[in-house]
Design an enzyme around this catalytic site. Structure first.
Site, short mmCIF file in Angstrom:
data_model
loop_
_atom_site.label_atom_id
_atom_site.label_comp_id
_atom_site.label_asym_id
_atom_site.label_seq_id
_atom_site.Cartn_x
_atom_site.Cartn_y
_atom_site.Cartn_z
N GLU A 45 10.63 -8.44 -3.19
CA GLU A 45 11.06 -7.09 -2.76
C GLU A 45 10.47 -6.85 -1.38
OE1 GLU A 45 13.18 -5.37 -4.26
OE2 GLU A 45 13.21 -6.34 -6.22
N LEU A 46 11.29 -7.02 -0.36
CA LEU A 46 10.77 -7.04 1.00
C LEU A 46 11.23 -5.81 1.79
CD1 LEU A 46 11.36 -10.88 1.50
CD2 LEU A 46 9.34 -9.73 0.59
N GLY A 47 11.36 -5.96 3.07
CA GLY A 47 11.56 -4.78 3.92
C GLY A 47 13.01 -4.36 4.09
N SER A 106 -5.27 -12.41 2.36
CA SER A 106 -5.34 -13.67 3.12
C SER A 106 -6.24 -14.68 2.41
CB SER A 106 -5.87 -13.40 4.52
OG SER A 106 -7.10 -12.71 4.43
N GLY A 113 5.84 -12.40 2.39
CA GLY A 113 6.73 -12.89 1.34
C GLY A 113 7.07 -14.37 1.54
N SER A 152 5.84 -7.31 2.96
CA SER A 152 6.57 -7.62 4.20
C SER A 152 7.23 -9.01 4.13
CB SER A 152 5.61 -7.57 5.38
OG SER A 152 4.63 -8.58 5.22
N GLU A 160 14.59 -5.24 -9.49
CA GLU A 160 13.64 -4.42 -10.23
C GLU A 160 14.42 -3.33 -10.94
OE1 GLU A 160 10.36 -4.94 -10.14
OE2 GLU A 160 9.96 -6.01 -8.29
N TRP A 190 0.80 -1.23 0.00
CA TRP A 190 0.00 0.00 0.00
C TRP A 190 0.83 1.27 0.00
CZ3 TRP A 190 1.89 2.13 4.29
CH2 TRP A 190 2.20 1.32 5.38
N ASN A 191 2.14 1.19 0.12
CA ASN A 191 2.86 2.45 0.32
C ASN A 191 3.04 3.27 -0.97
OD1 ASN A 191 4.77 0.62 -0.59
ND2 ASN A 191 6.41 1.42 0.70
N CYS A 198 10.20 1.23 1.92
CA CYS A 198 11.01 0.04 2.16
C CYS A 198 12.47 0.40 2.38
CB CYS A 198 10.89 -0.92 0.99
SG CYS A 198 11.22 -0.13 -0.60
P1 NAP Z 1 2.05 -6.97 3.28
O1 NAP Z 1 1.15 -6.92 4.43
O2 NAP Z 1 3.05 -8.05 3.21
O3 NAP Z 1 1.10 -6.97 1.99
C1 NAP Z 1 1.64 -6.91 0.68
C2 NAP Z 1 0.65 -7.51 -0.30
O4 NAP Z 1 0.52 -8.91 -0.03
C3 NAP Z 1 -0.76 -6.93 -0.20
O5 NAP Z 1 -1.31 -6.84 -1.49
C4 NAP Z 1 -1.49 -7.99 0.62
O6 NAP Z 1 -2.89 -8.00 0.41
C5 NAP Z 1 -0.86 -9.25 0.04
N1 NAP Z 1 -1.06 -10.44 0.86
C6 NAP Z 1 -1.44 -10.55 2.15
N2 NAP Z 1 -1.49 -11.85 2.52
C7 NAP Z 1 -1.15 -12.58 1.44
C8 NAP Z 1 -0.99 -13.98 1.20
N3 NAP Z 1 -1.22 -14.90 2.16
N4 NAP Z 1 -0.60 -14.38 -0.02
C9 NAP Z 1 -0.35 -13.47 -1.00
N5 NAP Z 1 -0.48 -12.13 -0.83
C10 NAP Z 1 -0.87 -11.69 0.38
O7 NAP Z 1 2.89 -5.62 3.13
P2 NAP Z 1 2.38 -4.11 3.28
O8 NAP Z 1 2.08 -3.87 4.72
O9 NAP Z 1 1.32 -3.86 2.26
O10 NAP Z 1 3.67 -3.29 2.82
C11 NAP Z 1 4.69 -2.95 3.69
C12 NAP Z 1 5.89 -3.85 3.49
O11 NAP Z 1 6.28 -3.82 2.12
C13 NAP Z 1 7.11 -3.37 4.26
O12 NAP Z 1 7.76 -4.46 4.83
C14 NAP Z 1 7.98 -2.73 3.17
O13 NAP Z 1 9.35 -2.68 3.48
C15 NAP Z 1 7.68 -3.61 2.00
N6 NAP Z 1 8.00 -2.92 0.73
C16 NAP Z 1 9.09 -3.33 0.02
C17 NAP Z 1 9.44 -2.66 -1.17
C18 NAP Z 1 10.66 -3.07 -1.96
O14 NAP Z 1 10.76 -2.71 -3.13
N7 NAP Z 1 11.60 -3.81 -1.38
C19 NAP Z 1 8.65 -1.60 -1.62
C20 NAP Z 1 7.55 -1.22 -0.87
C21 NAP Z 1 7.22 -1.89 0.31
P3 NAP Z 1 -3.88 -7.29 1.45
O15 NAP Z 1 -3.55 -5.85 1.43
O16 NAP Z 1 -5.20 -7.60 0.91
O17 NAP Z 1 -3.61 -7.92 2.79
#
Ligand code: NAP
Length: 482
Positions: A249-251, A208, A232, A228, A460, A150-151, A283
Site C-alpha cells: 500500500e504505497l503512495g 533502516s 516498499g 513510501s 485492504e 506514521w500518518n 496516501c
Molecule cells: P516510509 O518512510 O516508507 O516508512 C514506512 C514504514 O517502513 C515505517 O515503519 C518505517 O520505519 C519502515 N521502514 C523504513 N525503512 C525500512 C526498511 N528498510 N525495511 C522495512 N521497513 C522500513 O513511509 P512514511 O513516510 O512513514 O509514510 C508515508 C508514505 O506512506 C507515503 O508515501 C504515503 O502515501 C504512504 N501511505 C500509503 C497508504 C496506503 O494505504 N496506500 C496509507 C498511508 C500511507 P521507520 O519509521 O522506523 O523509518
C-alpha cells in the site's frame, strides 16, 4: 510522558539492543514518549513468539465463531477507550482531534466487520464426477508482518491486523518511529480481549535497522507494508529473498475531476478536504484538481476563499489543520513552494505560518498552484503536504487522459451532476477506487482499497483483504464404488 516497551509473546520487554527512541508532539516539538528500540535479537524473539503462537497456539484451535467473539471484544474495547486513544494519536501524529476520533472509530469498525466474517470463510465444492469428492479450504498463511507508516498508525494497524487474525494468522507489528505510542495501546487491548500470548507482537525500532531484518526473516510468511515507494521496493527485495507474498500500500497523486455542471457548494468542501485532511499527509489525497475550463476561475476563487479562512493550530485544539509530522518533513514541503513557483503560479501559501504560538511546531500553510501542466514536478510527485495543483481541461477524454497520466493510481474523484458522465468517466479511470460526488472514506471498511501502478498491489478492507492472509488448499478424494 509515556514509556513504551516491546510486547513479545505476551511479555513486556523494557530493554532493547538499539537503546531508546523519543517521540515528539509535532504541534509543540516536545518529547511525549520514549520507546524501546529493538535490534536483531528482539527481531528473532518476536518472530519466534509469533511462529510458536501460530504453530502451537490456541488461536488455531478455537472455533471460528469463538475467534469472532474475541475480535468483536477488541472493537468494543477500542470504542471504550476512544477519548484517550484519540488524544494520544492527535498528540503523536499531529492530526486534528476530530480526525483522530475518526481514526479510532474506523479501527473499531475493522474489528466489528471482520468479527462477523470469522465464521463465514467458506471454501467451495468442485464437481469431478460420482467417484470423486473435491473441496477447497482456506488455511491461514502463517506469521504476518505489518509495517506501518506514521500518518494513520492506529487505523492502519487495525486495517491489516483484523483480517490477518480473522484468517488465523499470528502477527508482528512494526510501527513508524515517528508514531510509536498508540500501537502499544492496541496490543494491550488485544491481550485484554483474550488473544493468546504471541498472537500479536509489537516491535518498535528503526526501520533502516530492523525493517530489513524482519522482512527478510525466514520465519515470516507474509508482509503487509504501508509506506513510501522507495521503502516498499526495499521490502519487496527482502521478501523476494525468501519468496513470500506482500500487500503493498504505497503512495499517490490522486486526481479529482470537476465538471462545470457540478454542484459547487457541495464539491468545493470535498475538493478542499481531499487535499487538506491531516495537512495533506494522506496516501489518497486528491492533490491534482482537473477542472473544466469554463468553471476554472470560479472554482479557484472559491478554493482560495476556503483555505484563507482556515485556522491552523495545535492538533489537540482541533483546528482546521494541524502540523505536519516533523521539521524535516516541513522543510521538504516548503521546498515544493519553490518547485511550484517554477512550474506555475502560487495563489496562496508559499511561506510558513508566522504566528508566534506556532513557532515550535512543524506547521506549513496550504498552497494552491495554477498554470502548471500535468507534466511538471509539482503535478507528478507525491509531496505528502497540503499543496493542490489545479489543471484545466476541455473535454471528458482530455480529463481522463490527464487523470491517468500519472505514475500512481490509488484513488480518483469525479464531481458532476450528469450520471452518464459519472459512469463513463469512472469506468476509464486507472485507480483502485473511484469516488463520485464524494471523496475519501468515512467509516466504510466494507469495500476494497488499494492501488494500481506505483500505488501498490493487493487489496485492504472488505472481504477482498482476507485473501492476503489465506492459502487455498484443495482436497481431492477418489472413492469409486467396489
Ligand atoms: P516510509 O518512510 O516508507 O516508512 C514506512 C514504514 O517502513 C515505517 O515503519 C518505517 O520505519 C519502515 N521502514 C523504513 N525503512 C525500512 C526498511 N528498510 N525495511 C522495512 N521497513 C522500513 O513511509 P512514511 O513516510 O512513514 O509514510 C508515508 C508514505 O506512506 C507515503 O508515501 C504515503 O502515501 C504512504 N501511505 C500509503 C497508504 C496506503 O494505504 N496506500 C496509507 C498511508 C500511507 P521507520 O519509521 O522506523 O523509518
Amino acid at each position: 510522558m509515556r514509556d513504551i516497551p516491546l510486547l513479545i509473546g505476551g511479555k513486556e520487554i523494557h530493554e532493547g539492543s538499539d537503546g531508546v527512541g523519543e517521540s515528539r508532539d509535532p504541534s509543540t516539538g516536545k518529547v511525549i514518549g520514549r520507546f524501546v528500540r529493538a535490534g536483531e535479537n528482539e527481531v528473532n524473539a518476536a518472530v519466534e513468539a509469533a511462529r510458536k503462537a501460530f504453530d502451537q497456539g490456541p488461536w488455531a484451535k478455537l472455533r471460528p465463531f469463538e475467534r469472532g467473539r474475541i475480535l468483536h471484544k477488541i472493537g468494543e474495547l477500542i470504542l471504550e477507550r476512544r477519548d484517550a486513544i484519540a488524544k494520544l494519536e492527535a498528540q503523536d501524529s499531529g492530526k486534528p482531534l476530530r480526525d483522530a476520533y475518526w481514526e479510532v472509530d474506523c479501527a473499531a469498525r475493522f474489528f466489528e466487520y471482520y468479527a462477523g466474517v470469522a465464521d463465514k470463510q467458506h471454501g467451495s465444492s468442485i464437481p469431478l464426477g460420482p467417484d470423486w469428492s473435491d473441496w477447497t479450504v482456506k488455511d491461514a498463511i502463517g506469521v504476518s508482518l505489518h509495517i506501518i507508516p506514521w500518518n494513520y498508525p492506529f487505523q492502519l494497524i487495525a486495517r491489516g491486523v483484523a483480517p490477518a487474525l480473522t484468517a488465523g494468522c499470528s502477527v508482528i507489528i512494526k510501527p513508524a518511529t515517528e508514531t510509536p505510542l498508540s500501537a502499544y495501546e492496541f496490543v494491550k487491548i488485544c491481550q485484554e480481549a483474550g488473544l493468546p500470548d504471541g498472537q500479536v507482537n509489537l516491535i518498535n525500532g528503526r526501520g533502516s535497522l530492523i525493517g530489513d531484518a524482519l522482512a527478510s526473516h525466514k520465519g515470516i510468511d507474509q508482509i503487509t507494508f504501508t509506506g513510501s515507494v522507495p521503502t516498499g521496493e526495499r521490502v519487496l527485495k527482502a521478501a523476494a529473498s525468501h519468496a513470500i507474498p506482500c500487500n503493498m500500500e504505497l503512495g499517490g497523486k490522486s486526481p479529482q475531476i470537476l465538471f462545470g455542471d457540478a454542484d459547487l457548494d457541495k464539491a468545493i468542501p470535498l475538493v478542499a478536504g481531499g487535499f487538506l485532511t491531516h495537512a495533506g499527509q494522506v496516501c489518497n489525497a486528491g492533490t491534482r484538481l482537473l477542472v473544466e475550463r469554463s468553471a476554472h476561475d470560479r472554482v479557484v476563487e472559491k478554493l482560495h476563499a476556503h483555505i484563507r479562512a482556515m485556522n491552523i493550530g495545535s492538533a489537540v485544539d482541533d483546528p482546521d489543520m494541524g502540523p505536519v509530522i516533523n521539521q524535516s518533513h516541513r522543510d521538504s514541503i516548503a521546498s515544493y513552494y519553490d518547485v511550484a513557483a517554477k512550474d506555475g503560479e502560487i495563489l496562496w501559501g508559499a511561506d510558513l505560518p508566522k504566528a508566534p504560538e506556532l513557532s515550535d511546531g512543524a506547521f506549513v500553510r496550504p498552497a494552491l498552484v495554477v498554470g502548471a501542466s500535468n507534466l511538471t514536478r509539482i503535478a507528478r510527485e507525491e509531496i505528502f503536504g497540503p499543496i493542490l495543483t489545479v489543471i484545466p481541461f476541455d473535454t471528458e477524454e482530455e480529463a481522463i487522459r490527464i487523470a491517468n497520466d500519472s505514475d500512481f493510481g490509488l484513488v480518483a474523484g469525479v464531481h458532476t451532476t450528469n450520471i452518464n458522465r459519472a459512469l463513463g468517466v469512472g469506468q476509464h479511470l486507472r485507480a483502485g477506487q473511484v469516488w463520485v460526488n464524494s471523496f475519501g472514506v468515512g467509516l466504510d471498511v466494507e469495500f476494497p482499497f488499494g492501488g494500481y501502478k506505483l500505488s501498490g498491489f493487493g487489496r485492504e478492507k472488505g472481504l477482498e483483504a482476507l485473501g492476503a492472509y489465506q492459502q487455498i488448499k484443495n482436497i481431492c478424494i477418489h472413492h469409486p464404488l467396489r
